[in-house]
Structures are given as structure tokens and as C-alpha cells.
Design a protein around this motif. Sequence first.
Motif, short mmCIF file in Angstrom:
data_model
loop_
_atom_site.label_atom_id
_atom_site.label_comp_id
_atom_site.label_asym_id
_atom_site.label_seq_id
_atom_site.Cartn_x
_atom_site.Cartn_y
_atom_site.Cartn_z
N ASP A 15 0.84 -1.20 0.00
CA ASP A 15 0.00 0.00 0.00
C ASP A 15 0.88 1.25 0.00
N GLY A 16 1.98 1.21 0.75
CA GLY A 16 2.91 2.34 0.75
C GLY A 16 3.51 2.58 -0.62
N GLY A 17 3.63 1.52 -1.41
CA GLY A 17 4.16 1.66 -2.77
C GLY A 17 3.31 2.55 -3.65
N TRP A 22 6.46 2.29 -5.62
CA TRP A 22 7.17 1.08 -5.19
C TRP A 22 8.69 1.23 -5.30
N ASP A 23 9.15 2.44 -5.04
CA ASP A 23 10.59 2.72 -5.14
C ASP A 23 11.28 2.46 -3.80
N PHE A 24 11.19 1.23 -3.31
CA PHE A 24 11.88 0.84 -2.08
C PHE A 24 13.12 0.05 -2.47
N SER A 25 14.23 0.31 -1.78
CA SER A 25 15.44 -0.47 -2.06
C SER A 25 15.29 -1.87 -1.45
N VAL A 26 16.08 -2.80 -1.96
CA VAL A 26 16.08 -4.16 -1.41
C VAL A 26 16.47 -4.10 0.06
N ASP A 60 7.76 1.67 -15.33
CA ASP A 60 8.31 2.71 -14.45
C ASP A 60 8.26 2.34 -12.98
N ALA A 61 7.50 1.30 -12.65
CA ALA A 61 7.28 0.98 -11.23
C ALA A 61 8.41 0.13 -10.66
N GLY A 62 8.58 0.21 -9.34
CA GLY A 62 9.57 -0.62 -8.66
C GLY A 62 9.16 -2.08 -8.67
N ARG A 266 9.42 9.81 5.28
CA ARG A 266 8.30 10.76 5.40
C ARG A 266 8.75 12.19 5.09
N GLU A 267 10.07 12.44 5.21
CA GLU A 267 10.60 13.76 4.82
C GLU A 267 10.48 13.97 3.32
N LYS A 268 10.53 12.87 2.56
CA LYS A 268 10.54 12.96 1.09
C LYS A 268 9.16 12.73 0.47
N GLU A 269 8.36 11.86 1.10
CA GLU A 269 7.07 11.47 0.53
C GLU A 269 5.94 11.91 1.47
N GLU A 270 4.79 12.17 0.87
CA GLU A 270 3.66 12.64 1.69
C GLU A 270 2.55 11.59 1.76
N TRP A 271 2.10 11.34 2.97
CA TRP A 271 0.90 10.52 3.19
C TRP A 271 0.37 10.88 4.57
N GLY A 272 -0.84 10.45 4.87
CA GLY A 272 -1.36 10.63 6.23
C GLY A 272 -2.54 11.57 6.31
N TYR A 273 -2.87 11.97 7.52
CA TYR A 273 -4.03 12.84 7.76
C TYR A 273 -3.70 14.24 7.25
#
Length: 318
Positions: A15-17, A22-26, A60-62, A266-273
Motif C-alpha cells: 500500500d505504501g508503494g 514502489w521505489d523501495f530499495s532491497v 516505471d514501477a519498482g 516521510r521527509e521525502k514522501e507525503e501521506w497521512g491525515y
Amino acid sequence: MKTNHSKIVDCTIRDGGLVNNWDFSVDFVQKLYAGLNEAGVDYMEIGYKNSPKLLKGSEDAGPWRFLNDDFLRKVIPQKGNTKLSALVDVGRVDENDILPRSESMLDLIRVACYSKDVDKALQLVQTFHDRGYETTLNIMALSNVMENELLEAFEMIKESSVDVVYIVDSYGSLDHNDVKYLVEKFKTHLPNKRLGVHTHNNMQLAFSNTLVAAELGVELLDASVYGMGRAAGNCPTELLVAHLKGTKYNLRPVLEVLEQLMVPLREKEEWGYILPYMITGTLDEHPRSAMALRSSENKDKVVDFYDKLTTPEVNFDK
């Protein structure tokens, strides 16, 4: 009320992707798995098992967008007690891409659909069930489903092989009374099925709604670390780990994951209330308009946004 029947399904990567393509490193995913495993979390949803050929823009997706079994074996060479889960969408998965469970890293495959596609979803469920997987059916956008449609779906689900049926608050528009009502309804019509819940945090109710469901006997509880998920995000894993009574969960490893991985992200990506998501939640609407607003230069013009959504004759294109 004891909630020791509950199991946590951490959806941070899947869901975070939706937040970071989906740009998470291994390394990130390995550390998250190790932390969740140490914390005693029951399942980690490590991505989607959809098929790239059935989706536009997939290149383009991870890699967590289209999990490859060989890749997964390299990522998690040593599985712990935390089981691995993947989600598929009806119409976006080629069942030939799913190995038998005995050859796969995955334990659980969850099938997401809208109510009109429950029959197609259950065919997929049967295929995965026959291949040895645990299965769930996740009916999305329940707040917009007509009663008669839901009753028809229940008839099919009751006869199916699916293990767990999910109550999904897609728009983050439900409160504790709605959750109670839906859980009772699902229990009444599906007495032979276990239940799960997936909440969104548009109105800061994801955690409390999840607890209400757990106390009513719902077994699988979706969450994500720091609530990371599309738009308003999900119920935070760390709150469930800290709060569920009579369970084996351990908070410290989740705090390590938060400090090392999630707070910097969270400094780079936005989510939440965030206010536009609150507005779509209160109006029981898909967050896509709020997501578009947040990526525009008017991202904080919430009054204008509210007026557009509540005045049908106002056109968004103006």
C-alpha cells in the motif's frame, strides 16, 4: 476485551508503494521484514503479484509492483515466522504467473475486487486455493455498494473456498458505528468465514475502527508502519503492536524500523491525515481529486476544493 485472536497484516510495501511508485530499495525491504519478524507481526504484504503485461505504465514501477519469485528468493533468503503476502487485482493478474505455493515464497494471496466482480475474484481465489495458498477476498469501496448487490455477493462467497473476507473502508469514510454494522452483517451472512479489515485514515479513525473490528472478532487486521499508504494512509502497525491485548507483539523492533526507515522517508514522501483527504473522507469519495490537488500549486486551498466537491455545477476544469 481480549484481541488475542487477531493477526496483523503489514501492508507497508504494497500500500505504501502507491505513494512512491514502489521505489523501495532491497535493503529497505530486508530491514523492514527483519523488524516485523522480530516484532512478531504475522504477515508482511511484500507487494502486488499483478502481471506487467496487463497494466499500462508498468515499466516505471519498482519491483514490488510485480513480484517475481526468483527476485523474492534473493530478497528474503531466510524466511522467519512472518509469512509473506501479495495482493492481486481482478483483471490485472495472469494466473499462469502464480507458482504453486510449494515453489513460491508467498503464503497468502489476497484478491481485491469491486462488488460487481466478486464472481471473477472467487474464480481466482479457487485457483490460488488449489495451488495451496491461504486466500482472502477484499471487496473494495464497501461504502458505495448497494444492499442487494452485497447480498448477492454473500451468496457466492459463502459457497466459495476463500479463507478470509475483508471489510475494506476504501475512502476512509466509515466510523465505529459503520464498522460495527458491517462486521455484524458479514458475520450474519458469512458465518463460515473468517473476517479481515482494511481501514484508511482520512478522518483519523483508522486505528479506532480497526480496534472496534478486532473486538468484534475480526481476525486479520491490515496496517502499515507509520501508516504509510495511498493518500491518507492506513492504520499504523506500531499502534496495533503496542495496543492489542493478550498478544505476543514486541514494539521495540517496530520503533527501530520507524527511526531508521520511515521517519527519513516521510521527509521525502507525503501521506497521512491531510485536509483534502479529510474532505474526501467526510464526503465518502475516492481520494483521487485530493491527490490531484496535493500535487498542484493550490495544494492548500482547501475551502475552494471543498466548494468544488459540494457544488455539483462547479466544474473542476475551470
